[in-house]
Design an enzyme around this catalytic site. Structure first.
Site, short mmCIF file in Angstrom:
data_model
loop_
_atom_site.label_atom_id
_atom_site.label_comp_id
_atom_site.label_asym_id
_atom_site.label_seq_id
_atom_site.Cartn_x
_atom_site.Cartn_y
_atom_site.Cartn_z
N GLU A 27 0.88 -1.25 0.16
CA GLU A 27 -0.12 0.02 0.19
C GLU A 27 1.06 1.24 -0.12
O GLU A 27 1.63 1.56 0.82
CB GLU A 27 -0.88 0.12 1.04
CG GLU A 27 -1.69 1.19 1.64
CD GLU A 27 -2.38 1.08 2.99
OE1 GLU A 27 -2.36 0.32 3.36
OE2 GLU A 27 -3.07 2.24 3.26
N ASP A 71 -1.05 -1.26 5.69
CA ASP A 71 -1.09 -0.68 7.23
C ASP A 71 -2.21 -1.43 7.95
O ASP A 71 -3.19 -1.99 7.41
CB ASP A 71 -1.50 0.89 6.99
CG ASP A 71 -0.41 1.69 6.28
OD1 ASP A 71 0.89 1.31 6.03
OD2 ASP A 71 -0.91 2.78 6.06
#
Ligand code: 1YM
Length: 632
Positions: A427, A500
């Site tokens: 990400e 995350d």
């Protein structure tokens, strides 16, 4: 010790329950959260059995704030009359191992559960306290046990009542179940399935911890169930419904064709999902392929020179539901988690029932059948041309562009070893940067994903190609997409989603899982899709440092280290390249979660919640999802 003296049989009984406490795993499989939920299923199954036998149409289950479980049914009430031993029946049921079966109606069979029908006494043995109330013959009777099944006082006759039924309340023993946490979504899933399979029975589920509740009542049973299962896609025709008995087995089947190209099968035995299939699924698939081919031949849709349709073609876009009730003495389960039905007669029973009903149905609905067979023909042709294309590709005429690197995003591995290489989907660009620096570039490739990945739930294959992120991903993996996907062509042995540990990260995980589930399912089937587990904290002092992956672990370390500082990682980007390698990427030290079809299916089902703008629902879902890891 609350009891002053024991007679001989009391000692024997406590020894029996003591054996359960000594080796809980032997009775409930494990003492993690999965085992904890077994206690719930055990009592719930007794309530369900009573309603299956025709007594009571309402069952409620409450998770209370302090982890107490309460289950109530409206059946006849557990028997309270004196047993030959002089004890009340309810006491025997709750203190003697496997007493349940002996008390059950003669000739009847235990219809619920079956996988782990170990009896209410096991729940008692593993509880700090347990209380049973029987509403029967105009009164309520209560008996209480503490500390793993020691009776406290005697069976008490209480107030008058006009109702009938049974209430059981218990607190799982915290010295046996460490960190007990009931999962609302897990319990809800099971209750919802039971409600679908038991038409007309109302199930109420209440969670006092979060003030949420659900009620399930399906008058139309498997018809409602198949509609629910197929609701994400456009249906072709009406569901085909089959209900019959054969060789003492009750069989219910529902089939729905849709415009999806994936097949889906949901099989149940005595209300419990058999996620690894087994003889009943084989019987269903065999009958389906055979009867469709027979019809096609008989009606000139398959010519003499044509080969038969393969099962895969017949099942393209088909959602299948099969639920069996099998007497206990015929039950056989296989596999490590006992999720596969082994009973041989189930295969022949299902094959014969489905063949007979399906032949009739197809004849009665000829227009529908012919359109389905045309669809099957197309599937067969597509599969054939994909096979030829792959054949050409294998002979060296690779049509597929190996151009993902050209876009400058993919940092590929130096070697081309599809049996070892790993692709990290990361990400954001900053984490992507650390990952590129930190990786072992010999076999690890990094693909940073920018922005929100397309919500693929409703997307068609064509739209996928116009989405840059997914397009790049498809090229990187290099094995095609959709019906043409060939897992053997994948460039990587592991595809690892690394996001995350926050809401956005969860969101991206769900979107990617949905993508893999819908368009590269064989990759999940082959166990090649993983979720990376980055640490949440670093706790350190002068002499030691630890990366911490969960709250409990953090608590334990706080207690054991006197002076410490804590660094909280809000995102992957906060770790430098070395830290990321050490904690999350190094095969020697990292923890990976292997994604199962269940996870991905759940992700796909809940995508609506996650994409919608109700932030509370989204938060709930993510909170619920977190403890799912320990269970699946
Ligand atoms: C909330 C849990 O246990 N209900 C329940 C259990 C039983 C009966 C009725 C019952 C059965 C019979 C006759 C019979 C019984 N369970 C067991 C055992 N709810 C709950 N409701 N009368 C009442 O089978 O003949 C024995 S009786 F052992 F399976 F637990």
């Amino acid at each position: 010790m609350s009891q002053k003296h024991y007679d001989g049989s009391a000692i024997q009984i406590l020894e029996g329950l003591q054996a359960v406490r000594k080796r809980p795993g032997m009775y409930i499989g494990s003492t993690d959260n999965r085992g904890l939920h077994h206690l719930v299923w055990e009592i719930l199954d007794n309530a369900i059995d009573e309603s299956i036998n025709g007594y009571g149409k309402e069952i409620s289950l409450t998770i209370e704030k302090d982890n107490v479980i309460e289950i109530i049914d409206t059946g006849r009430g557990v028997p309270i009359d004196k047993h030959t031993s002089g004890k009340s029946a309810v006491e025997v049921i709750y203190t003697v191992l496997h007493a349940g079966g002996k008390f059950s109606e003669s000739g009847g069979y235990k219809t619920a559960g079956g996988l782990h029908g170990v009896g209410a006494s096991v729940v008692n043995a593993l509880s700090e306290w347990l209380e049973v109330t029987s509403y029967k013959d105009g009164y309520e009777y209560t008996i209480r046990f503490e500390n793993g099944g020691s009776k406290i006082g005697r069976l008490k006759k209480g107030d008058k009542t006009s109702k009938t039924g049974t209430k059981v309340r218990f607190l799982a023993d915290r010295s046996i179940f460490e960190n007990p946490h009931y999962s609302y979504s897990y319990i809800k899933q099971r209750i919802m399935e039971s409600a679908f399979l038991l038409a007309g029975i109302t199930f109420k589920l209440v969670d006092k911890r979060n003030d949420v509740s659900d009620t399930f009542l399906y008058q139309d049973g498997i018809e409602s169930f198949i509609k629910y299962l197929a609701e994400d896609h456009t249906s072709i025709g009406k569901p085909i419904l089959i209900k019959d008995d054969h060789s003492k087995i009750h069989i219910e089947v529902a089939l729905q064709y849709t415009d999806d190209y994936n097949e889906a099968v949901y099989s149940y035995v005595n209300l419990v999902r058999t996620k690894d299939g087994g003889t009943h699924e084989v019987g269903l698939k065999t009958a389906l392929t055979k009867i469709i081919n027979e019809f096609a031949r008989k009606n000139g849709l398959l010519k003499d020179k044509d080969k038969n349709f393969e099962g895969n073609d017949v099942r393209e876009g088909l959602t299948m539901l099969i639920a069996l009730s099998i007497p206990e003495n015929l039950l056989e389960f296989e596999g490590q988690t006992k999720g596969k039905l082994g009973t041989p007669i189930a295969r022949t029973a299902v094959e014969s029932v489905v063949s007979e009903h399906l032949t009739y149905y197809l004849e009665e609905n000829r227009d529908f059948t012919i359109s389905v067979i045309k669809k099957i023909q197309k599937a067969a042709q597509a599969r054939e041309s994909a096979r030829k294309a792959r054949e050409l590709a294998r002979q060296g005429k690779r049509g597929r562009k190996q151009d993902a690197e050209l876009s400058g995003k993919l940092a590929n591995a130096q070697t081309k070893n599809a049996k070892r290489n790993e692709l990290f989907l990361v990400e954001g660009d900053s984490a992507g940067g650390s990952a590129k620096q930190g990786r072992d570039s010999r076999f690890q490739a990094i693909l940073p994903l920018r922005g929100k990945v397309l919500n693929v739930e409703k997307a068609s294959v064509e739209r996928l190609y116009s989405n840059t992120e997914l397009n790049t991903l498809i090229h990187c993996i290099g094995a095609g997409v959709g019906p043409e996907f060939e897992v053997e062509d994948a460039n990587y042995d592991k595809v690892i989603i690394m996001t995350d540990a926050d809401t956005d990260g969860a969101h991206i995980q769900i979107l990617l899982l949905t993508f893999f589930y819908r368009f590269m399912r064989p990759l999940i089937d082959a166990g090649k899709v993983y979720l990376a587990q980055p640490p949440l904290y670093k706790i350190y002092n002068k002499s030691q440092e630890h990366y911490v992956y969960g709250e409990t672990e953090l608590q334990e370390l706080r207690e054991s280290m006197k002076k410490y500082e804590i660094q909280r990682f809000k995102g992957l980007g906060e770790m430098n390249a070395d830290q990321l390698w050490e904690t999350t990427m190094n095969p020697e030290t990292r923890v990976l979660l292997q994604v199962s079809i269940e996870d991905a299916h759940l992700a796909s089902k809940t995508i609506g919640i996650l994409m919608g703008d109700n932030a509370d629902l989204r938060k709930d879902w993510i909170n619920e999802h977190v403890d799912f890891d320990g269970i699946e």
